[in-house]
Design an enzyme around this catalytic site. Structure first.
Site, PDB file in Angstrom:
ATOM      1  N   ARG A   1      34.021  -7.491  33.036  1.00  0.00           N
ATOM      2  CA  ARG A   1      34.155  -8.085  31.704  1.00  0.00           C
ATOM      3  C   ARG A   1      35.513  -8.741  31.508  1.00  0.00           C
ATOM      4  O   ARG A   1      35.661  -9.611  30.645  1.00  0.00           O
ATOM      5  CB  ARG A   1      33.860  -7.037  30.627  1.00  0.00           C
ATOM      6  CG  ARG A   1      32.396  -6.567  30.696  1.00  0.00           C
ATOM      7  CD  ARG A   1      31.993  -5.639  29.594  1.00  0.00           C
ATOM      8  NE  ARG A   1      32.730  -4.405  29.598  1.00  0.00           N
ATOM      9  CZ  ARG A   1      32.661  -3.497  28.639  1.00  0.00           C
ATOM     10  NH1 ARG A   1      31.887  -3.678  27.604  1.00  0.00           N
ATOM     11  NH2 ARG A   1      33.365  -2.389  28.717  1.00  0.00           N
TER      12      ARG A   1
ATOM     13  N   GLU B   1      36.404   7.241  34.938  1.00  0.00           N
ATOM     14  CA  GLU B   1      36.013   8.414  34.168  1.00  0.00           C
ATOM     15  C   GLU B   1      34.626   8.890  34.542  1.00  0.00           C
ATOM     16  O   GLU B   1      34.225   9.982  34.216  1.00  0.00           O
ATOM     17  CB  GLU B   1      36.130   8.158  32.662  1.00  0.00           C
ATOM     18  CG  GLU B   1      35.338   6.992  32.155  1.00  0.00           C
ATOM     19  CD  GLU B   1      36.078   5.663  32.178  1.00  0.00           C
ATOM     20  OE1 GLU B   1      35.702   4.787  31.393  1.00  0.00           O
ATOM     21  OE2 GLU B   1      37.009   5.469  32.982  1.00  0.00           O
TER      22      GLU B   1
END
Length: 194
Positions: free
Chosen positions: A82, A119
């Site tokens: 992105r 994560e």
């Protein structure tokens, strides 16, 4: 909410300089939370509503470029995926070139790579060995600063290329994940803190 004002009002929400209140409001209105993506327990910040609204996208790109104008960057590095959508218009606004930092195996020619923890897993980033010129000051651009793993790997790739990291610019920073701490003393600009 007005998206056509030419002079937004400063709000002071960015570590790299004041972010316009207008951009923060526009960003909040155009980010969608997607729970349990890409795995259970993760809340994904989807920027698709922002990208499909031209006036809102323009306000946010202008604000992002304004927050990093003082970094003295000679090139912008777009972090996959992105970050590509944000870095190119920011580079255009700043009058500099753009370099992609991609996932492993996506770039032709000779590359250098860094593997890092996310994560929700691990990933590897690469950049072409001839992507930067001697003396370049590189501004990293991505959509979100979370744990800092991706940004740290990108910064290490830039440094390994023999040039300087001027800073990191993101749309939003997830403060509860403390990614900024992993990147110290790197200059970080964000439009919105979550």
């Amino acid at each position: 909410m007005t998206t056509t004002e030419s002079t937004p009002t400063p709000a002071g929400t960015s570590a790299g300089g004041p972010a316009p209140v207008q951009a923060v409001d526009v960003l909040r209105a155009h980010i969608r939370d997607v729970p349990d993506f890409p795995k259970p327990g993760v809340i994904f910040k989807d920027i698709a509503p922002l990208l499909t609204t031209p006036a809102a996208f323009a306000v946010v790109i202008d604000a992002l470029a304004d927050t990093v104008d003082g970094h003295g960057a000679t090139v912008v590095a777009a972090i996959e995926a992105r970050g590509f959508l944000l870095a190119a218009p920011v580079a255009y606004r700043l009058g500099v070139g753009v370099v992609p930092i991609r996932k492993q195996g996506k770039l032709p020619g000779e590359t250098i790579s860094r593997t890092y923890d996310l994560e929700y897993g691990t990933a590897t980033l690469e950049v072409q060995t001839d992507a930067f010129r001697p003396g370049d000051r590189v501004l990293l651009v991505d959509d979100v600063l979370a744990t800092g793993g991706t940004a740290l790997a990108a910064a290490e790739l830039v440094r390994q290329s023999g040039v300087e990291v001027a800073g990191l610019a993101v749309l939003m920073e997830l403060m509860f994940l403390s990614g900024r701490d992993r990147l110290a003393p790197l200059a970080i600009s964000s439009i919105m803190e979550v």
